[in-house]
Motif scaffolding. Structure first.
Motif, PDB file in Angstrom:
ATOM      1  N   VAL A  31      39.977  40.422  53.495  1.00 17.84           N
ATOM      2  CA  VAL A  31      40.200  41.613  52.682  1.00 17.84           C
ATOM      3  C   VAL A  31      39.265  41.569  51.484  1.00 17.84           C
ATOM      4  CG1 VAL A  31      41.890  42.845  51.273  1.00 17.84           C
ATOM      5  CG2 VAL A  31      42.604  41.810  53.433  1.00 17.84           C
ATOM      6  N   ASP A  32      38.613  42.724  51.225  1.00 19.00           N
ATOM      7  CA  ASP A  32      37.668  42.814  50.118  1.00 19.00           C
ATOM      8  C   ASP A  32      37.656  44.242  49.583  1.00 19.00           C
ATOM      9  OD1 ASP A  32      35.537  41.950  48.388  1.00 19.00           O
ATOM     10  OD2 ASP A  32      34.120  42.921  49.753  1.00 19.00           O
ATOM     11  N   ARG A  33      37.966  44.408  48.306  1.00 14.82           N
ATOM     12  CA  ARG A  33      37.897  45.705  47.623  1.00 14.82           C
ATOM     13  C   ARG A  33      38.583  46.837  48.405  1.00 14.82           C
ATOM     14  NH1 ARG A  33      31.823  44.423  46.791  1.00 14.82           N
ATOM     15  NH2 ARG A  33      31.930  45.169  48.903  1.00 14.82           N
ATOM     16  N   GLY A  34      39.809  46.607  48.819  1.00 15.00           N
ATOM     17  CA  GLY A  34      40.572  47.651  49.502  1.00 15.00           C
ATOM     18  C   GLY A  34      40.182  47.875  50.946  1.00 15.00           C
ATOM     19  N   ARG A  35      39.425  46.939  51.495  1.00 15.56           N
ATOM     20  CA  ARG A  35      39.012  47.044  52.893  1.00 15.56           C
ATOM     21  C   ARG A  35      39.433  45.790  53.649  1.00 15.56           C
ATOM     22  NH1 ARG A  35      32.840  47.267  53.118  1.00 15.56           N
ATOM     23  NH2 ARG A  35      33.192  45.359  51.958  1.00 15.56           N
ATOM     24  N   VAL A  36      39.572  45.952  54.968  1.00 21.51           N
ATOM     25  CA  VAL A  36      39.890  44.827  55.833  1.00 21.51           C
ATOM     26  C   VAL A  36      38.867  44.777  56.964  1.00 21.51           C
ATOM     27  CG1 VAL A  36      41.521  46.180  57.247  1.00 21.51           C
ATOM     28  CG2 VAL A  36      41.706  43.674  57.185  1.00 21.51           C
ATOM     29  N   LEU A  37      38.458  43.569  57.326  1.00 20.01           N
ATOM     30  CA  LEU A  37      37.514  43.383  58.416  1.00 20.01           C
ATOM     31  C   LEU A  37      38.299  43.229  59.716  1.00 20.01           C
ATOM     32  CD1 LEU A  37      34.485  42.970  59.099  1.00 20.01           C
ATOM     33  CD2 LEU A  37      34.948  40.504  58.953  1.00 20.01           C
TER      34      LEU A  37
END
Length: 166
Positions: A31-37
């Motif tokens: 998870v990074d800056r409101g995103r998920v991989l």
């Protein structure tokens, strides 16, 4: 803690109760800056064509679930995650309607917000794409039990222990 050796179940007890298998698996959402991989499953025979966790897999014998999560992340998407940086979000006891022992699962889900390296597919025979999605715009075809864990965490209030498929 006692210095006495740990005990094991007697052979007769193990033989009588050995028909139940519980398969442990570790899941990691980067998870990074409101995103998920997420990765697109392919070539596995299970949820192919569906989006899934950044990395996931069975815990090897003698391996902790945290070590398994870190190993799977390295194997599947080529980044290093420290076990201490894995944020546990839920342990999910999961089953399928078959009743078969193989469908008895204990899935432990983690979020990782820090890692070393640039994520890239390492197993093209098992996944066909790797993409970032806004947490509030997840793809429609996201593996069912993984959606429950990810949305529950995102929305808050996800229990430490969950059940799916019962």
């Amino acid at each position: 803690m006692s210095d006495e050796p740990r005990q094991t179940y007697p052979a007769a007890y193990a033989a009588e109760h050995g028909t139940f298998a519980l398969i442990p698996a570790a899941y990691v959402f980067l998870v990074d800056r409101g995103r998920v991989l997420l990765q697109m499953r392919a070539g596995t025979g299970y949820y192919d064509g569906w989006w899934a966790a950044s990395a996931a897999g069975h815990v090897d014998p003698g391996e902790t679930v945290m070590a398994g999560a870190a190993r799977e992340t390295s194997e599947e998407i080529g980044v290093e995650v420290d076990e201490a940086d894995l944020e546990p979000i839920t342990a999910m006891h999961r089953t399928a309607p078959t009743g078969l022992p193989i469908d008895q699962r204990l899935d432990v889900f983690f979020v990782a917000r820090t890692w070393r390296g640039i994520p890239s597919l390492q197993e093209p025979d098992r996944a066909s794409a790797l993409e970032w999605f806004a947490l509030d715009e997840l793809p429609e075809r996201l593996v069912h039990h993984e959606r429950v864990a990810l949305e529950g965490w995102r929305d808050g209030g996800l229990p430490a222990v969950t059940a799916f498929g019962f």
